[in-house]
Design a protein around this motif. Structure first.
Motif, PDB file in Angstrom:
ATOM      1  N   GLY A   3      41.035  51.530  40.199  1.00  0.00           N
ATOM      2  CA  GLY A   3      39.960  50.913  40.601  1.00  0.00           C
ATOM      3  C   GLY A   3      39.529  49.531  39.967  1.00  0.00           C
ATOM      4  O   GLY A   3      40.552  48.888  39.597  1.00  0.00           O
ATOM      5  N   ILE A   4      38.382  49.116  40.254  1.00  0.00           N
ATOM      6  CA  ILE A   4      37.902  47.803  39.792  1.00  0.00           C
ATOM      7  C   ILE A   4      37.712  47.459  38.244  1.00  0.00           C
ATOM      8  O   ILE A   4      38.505  46.839  37.586  1.00  0.00           O
ATOM      9  N   SER A   5      37.033  48.462  37.517  1.00  0.00           N
ATOM     10  CA  SER A   5      36.575  48.350  36.073  1.00  0.00           C
ATOM     11  C   SER A   5      37.871  48.819  35.210  1.00  0.00           C
ATOM     12  O   SER A   5      38.284  48.270  34.334  1.00  0.00           O
ATOM     13  N   GLY A   6      38.367  49.760  35.865  1.00  0.00           N
ATOM     14  CA  GLY A   6      39.453  50.777  35.154  1.00  0.00           C
ATOM     15  C   GLY A   6      40.669  50.187  35.499  1.00  0.00           C
ATOM     16  O   GLY A   6      41.796  50.489  34.635  1.00  0.00           O
ATOM     17  N   GLY A   7      40.952  49.496  36.336  1.00  0.00           N
ATOM     18  CA  GLY A   7      42.264  49.125  36.968  1.00  0.00           C
ATOM     19  C   GLY A   7      42.483  47.397  36.869  1.00  0.00           C
ATOM     20  O   GLY A   7      42.877  47.024  36.042  1.00  0.00           O
ATOM     21  N   ILE A   8      41.665  46.762  37.889  1.00  0.00           N
ATOM     22  CA  ILE A   8      41.992  45.345  38.235  1.00  0.00           C
ATOM     23  C   ILE A   8      41.559  44.752  36.756  1.00  0.00           C
ATOM     24  O   ILE A   8      42.060  43.589  36.379  1.00  0.00           O
ATOM     25  N   GLU A   9      40.156  44.976  36.391  1.00  0.00           N
ATOM     26  CA  GLU A   9      39.607  44.247  35.265  1.00  0.00           C
ATOM     27  C   GLU A   9      40.488  44.253  33.898  1.00  0.00           C
ATOM     28  O   GLU A   9      40.680  43.419  33.098  1.00  0.00           O
ATOM     29  N   LYS A  10      40.588  45.588  33.590  1.00  0.00           N
ATOM     30  CA  LYS A  10      41.542  45.699  32.473  1.00  0.00           C
ATOM     31  C   LYS A  10      42.863  44.892  32.351  1.00  0.00           C
ATOM     32  O   LYS A  10      43.250  44.481  31.443  1.00  0.00           O
ATOM     33  N   PHE A  11      43.469  45.181  33.686  1.00  0.00           N
ATOM     34  CA  PHE A  11      44.824  44.672  33.820  1.00  0.00           C
ATOM     35  C   PHE A  11      44.875  42.714  33.517  1.00  0.00           C
ATOM     36  O   PHE A  11      45.460  42.314  32.695  1.00  0.00           O
ATOM     37  N   ASN A  12      43.833  42.293  33.954  1.00  0.00           N
ATOM     38  CA  ASN A  12      43.557  40.930  33.819  1.00  0.00           C
ATOM     39  C   ASN A  12      42.975  40.477  32.463  1.00  0.00           C
ATOM     40  O   ASN A  12      43.359  39.529  31.784  1.00  0.00           O
ATOM     41  N   LYS A  13      42.204  41.624  31.925  1.00  0.00           N
ATOM     42  CA  LYS A  13      41.487  41.217  30.340  1.00  0.00           C
ATOM     43  C   LYS A  13      42.886  41.342  29.368  1.00  0.00           C
ATOM     44  O   LYS A  13      42.500  40.330  28.447  1.00  0.00           O
TER      45      LYS A  13
END
Length: 451
Positions: free
Chosen positions: A168-178
């Motif tokens: 997902g967005i917050s649990g996948g893509i955002e964490k990956f980039n952060k």
């Protein structure tokens, strides 16, 4: 007392980015292979710093206004790259045209994960020391891409990408980039310092920073504009899709500037890594996309602990590629979820399988299949890159500018700009960006040849 659900969907709230997470994800989309793999060699082909200045102009005059328009449409529509035009208040015609911004990233992803796989392979080869056992780095690269192993690495790259997007967005893509983007920036700075300190690096720095406008051609303008679209992920529905997951309190104007600055700084750092290295080791800076796979191994082989730092760099380069691949995959996945009401897991699996299958001709177009490696002036891989970068992306950008500039009544409110800046933005969308993009399309299709 019950614990509130951590899953946004479970609480009735749409999964979305935090403010910082959104900017990092958008920058992660732009700071991939477009500026480390593609930018140096097209700069080398077009005269160095003069082309870089031209790229900056294209980025500011065309890139940023279109970027803001995509974010605003996505946030207003809260749907996929195709459906957001309609949900934001446009006609069904724009919904059909917006489908091009779903097709384009899908096609780009089919060859993009191939190069991401190359970087993963080079990371393993560097850590193991095998990369430096033979000083013929050009021969090693050509042998590798001319075989079947790239298909294996292509599959690994799409598997990693799919695992991130499934979460997902917050649990996948955002964490990956952060987690990964800050680390990548630190190591890129370290590599830049090492590159400019190499013997003979001054010649490369001068080539990159000293403009030679005599080498600019109308074709240079076409390439600069195409790369501005490619590096900012414009016209391919990525930022439009990401905009659908942005909080309504997020200032889009500030985010646009931050994303553009991140893209530009990354391009600049990439130039200060590649050009000093090529000058130091006598490699031509216009030798093609393999530049990064030949010049950098030569640099690592000459420095202490080169195998370790080389492996670490190629891991981070792969991460940069994968952050972009993640954003590319999210576009068709969001479309399937929005249009056909599929679950995220099913959408990711279906798209990933098709990406792998349709990408096979590109993976096999470097010598192993003659019919794919000799298709006129380009191989299959290069043709697909050319069509998507120079035709589909400008068409996508043109659709966005026409919709936001002429047909969208809610543009002012959605963009969140003050009246003065809004008038400037609207002027650029109506009278500057569409004309320049149209000239590019006329030139690439052969209808008009710029002299």
């Amino acid at each position: 007392m019950t614990t509130p659900p951590k899953n946004p969907a479970a609480s009735g709230k749409k999964d979305q980015f935090s403010s910082a997470g959104f900017i990092l994800a958008a920058i992660g989309s732009s700071v991939g292979l477009g500026n480390m793999w593609k930018f140096p060699y097209i700069t080398g082909q077009n005269g160095g710093a003069a082309f870089f200045l031209l790229f900056i102009v294209c980025l500011i005059v065309i890139g940023l206004p279109v970027l803001l328009a995509e974010l605003a449409i996505g946030r207003a529509g809260r749907g996929s790259a195709a459906t957001s035009f309609v949900k934001a208040g446009g006609s069904k015609m724009f919904g059909r045209l917006g489908l091009l911004q779903v097709i384009a990233p899908f096609l780009i992803l089919t060859f993009y994960v191939i190069v991401a796989g190359w970087t993963l392979h080079y990371a393993v080869q560097s850590f193991s020391g095998h990369l430096f056992s033979n000083p013929d780095f050009k021969g090693q690269f050509n042998t590798f891409i001319g075989g079947y192993m790239p298909i294996v690495w292509q599959a690994i790259a799409i598997l990693i990408t799919g695992i991130v997007v499934v979460k997902g967005i917050s649990g996948g893509i955002e964490k990956f980039n952060k987690v990964l983007i800050p680390g990548m920036i630190i190591l890129l700075i370290v590599m830049m310092i090492r590159a400019v300190s190499l013997p003979g690096a001054g010649e490369g720095v001068a080539f990159f920073l000293k403009p030679d406008f005599s080498k600019l051609t109308p074709e240079s303008a076409l390439v600069a504009l195409g790369h501005a679209f490619f590096s900012l992920s414009l016209g391919m529905g990525i930022l439009l899709t990401y905009g659908a997951y942005v909080d309504k309190r997020q200032p889009l104007g500030t985010a646009t500037i931050a994303i553009g600055a991140g893209d530009l700084i990354y391009a600049f750092v990439a130039g200060l890594i590649i050009f000093p290295t090529t000058a130091s080791f006598g490699i031509e800076p216009d030798s093609g996309p393999s530049l990064v796979f030949i010049a950098l191994p030569a640099a690592f082989s000459a420095m202490p602990f080169g195998a370790f730092f080389g492996g670490l760099f190629f891991v981070l380069l792969a991460i940069a590629a994968l952050t972009s691949a993640v954003s590319l995959l999210e576009v068709p996945v969001t479309y399937l979820m929005d249009r056909w009401k599929w679950g995220r897991t099913k959408s990711v699996v279906v798209i990933s399988v098709f990406v792998l299958l349709i990408g096979l001709p590109s993976a096999l177009s470097f010598g192993i299949v003659p019919g794919l490696s000799a298709m006129g002036s380009k191989n299959f891989f290069d043709w697909l890159d050319f069509i998507t970068s120079n035709i589909l992306l400008p068409v996508g950008g043109l659709i966005t500018t026409i919709f936001a500039g002429y047909f969208w009544k809610g543009a002012a409110e959605a963009a969140g700009l003050k009246s003065g800046w809004f008038r400037v933005w609207l002027f650029m969308l109506r009278y500057v960006a569409p004309i320049l993009v149209l000239l590019v399309l006329l030139d690439t299709t052969g209808i008009l040849k710029l002299k």
